[in-house]
Design a protein around this motif. Structure first.
Motif, short mmCIF file in Angstrom:
data_model
loop_
_atom_site.label_atom_id
_atom_site.label_comp_id
_atom_site.label_asym_id
_atom_site.label_seq_id
_atom_site.Cartn_x
_atom_site.Cartn_y
_atom_site.Cartn_z
N MET A 2 44.10 37.36 14.02
CA MET A 2 44.29 36.00 14.51
C MET A 2 43.59 35.03 13.57
O MET A 2 42.47 35.26 13.13
N ASN A 59 39.50 29.24 19.28
CA ASN A 59 40.85 28.69 19.23
C ASN A 59 41.65 28.98 20.50
O ASN A 59 42.88 28.99 20.48
N GLU A 100 50.97 31.34 20.76
CA GLU A 100 50.31 30.75 19.60
C GLU A 100 51.11 29.57 19.07
O GLU A 100 52.33 29.55 19.14
N VAL A 148 45.72 29.22 20.48
CA VAL A 148 46.30 30.08 21.51
C VAL A 148 46.32 29.33 22.83
O VAL A 148 45.27 28.95 23.35
N THR A 205 45.75 28.94 13.89
CA THR A 205 46.57 28.91 15.09
C THR A 205 45.72 28.57 16.30
O THR A 205 44.52 28.82 16.34
#
Length: 311
Positions: free
Chosen positions: A1, A174, A93, A15, A13
């Protein structure tokens, strides 16, 4: 990730986890959300097509309605497909830059709808208080200038928010407890001070939807004052009936928006899942109900729709 940081945010990214605490109900929640989105998408497209193709509806109030319909369609399409993707666990995502783009368009379209409601309030004010000057005041050239001014204002207010988020340092966290990207939600992913973002959000809200709501209130206060000076009760009822749909849409739009906007910043005692569920509801419900208040209740729109599709 990917990990958010200040040097590689372009490839990071975010989430989206959906509605925290209601993960087991995501599939069931997706059913009414999907149905409302499909209904809003279909019937607002029909309404827009009717206004464009029916010459009798090329009046200022219906032109403003067509702009509101476009904003509704864009707002729903900007958010609902990703929300359904999160609910169905297809893709949770979103790239950091994609998140900022989504956030910008959501806020931009929201305050665009607010500006349109103000324009419609002005339309009703001229129609009721200065009916003899209605066609000379609200010409197509004036309507174009109002639309350009509103879009320019909205862009100038919301575009700096992107840079305020880009300047922050992101240090690994994130996970966003939401179904779509919004300003404060993205800001809380940063590991630095977000005071500037909070105050900018407050200022942007006041300078856009806040001022619009004040001017709308002033417009309707002027309308009521003018009506009370007229002797005929029938004129009162007819004028109030023409404003009824607009008032319902105004209350439906501003009440949940201001509630969610204020509680996200000050209502720490309100459960997170309640706030996020409300935030999702006012994405899908107003576009559907606007059709009922403006389309079904308007004889001209209903008649125009029948005429277009039956001939």
């Amino acid at each position: 990730m990917s990990v958010l940081n200040s040097t590689s945010s372009h490839s990071a990214t975010v989430v989206l986890v959906g509605i925290p605490g209601m993960e087991q109900a995501h599939v069931w929640l997706s059913i009414p959300f999907c149905l409302m989105y499909v209904v809003a998408l279909f019937w607002n497209s029909v309404l827009l097509f009717t206004i464009i193709t029916e010459p009798s509806l090329h009046e200022p109030m219906y032109i403003f309605l067509s702009i509101l319909t476009v904003a509704d369609l864009l707002l729903s399409t900007t958010t609902v497909p990703k929300t359904l993707s999160v609910f169905w666990s297809l893709s949770k995502e979103i790239s950091f830059n994609g998140c900022l783009i989504q956030m910008f368009f959501i806020d931009f379209l929201f305050i665009t709808e607010s500006a349109i409601l103000l324009a419609k309030a002005f339309d009703r004010y001229v129609a009721i208080c200065n009916p003899l000057r209605y066609r000379t005041v609200l010409t197509h050239a004036v309507i174009r200038k109002i639309a350009v001014a509103a879009l320019t204002r909205n862009f100038c207010i919301m575009f700096p928010a992107v840079f305020l988020l880009k300047r922050l340092n992101y240090c690994g966290h994130n996970i966003m407890p939401h179904t779509y990207c919004e300003h404060i939600g993205v800001a809380t992913l940063a590991c630095g001070d977000i005071t500037v973002n909070i105050w900018y959000g407050l200022a942007a809200g006041f300078l856009s939807a806040g001022l619009d709501a004040i001017f709308i209130a002033v417009s309707y206060a002027s309308i009521l004052r003018s009506l009370f000076r007229l002797p005929s009760q029938g004129i009162h009822l007819k004028a109030l009936n023409t404003c009824g749909s607009h008032v319902c849409v105004i209350l439906m739009f501003y009440t949940p928006v201001f509630f969610s906007w204020s509680t996200h910043r000050f209502g720490r005692h309100i459960p997170c899942h309640t706030l996020i569920l409300l935030a999702n509801l006012y994405i899908v419900i107003p576009p559907m109900l606007n059709l009922i208040f403006y389309g079904v209740r308007s004889k001209q729109v209903w008649g125009g729709t029948t005429c277009v599709f039956l001939h």
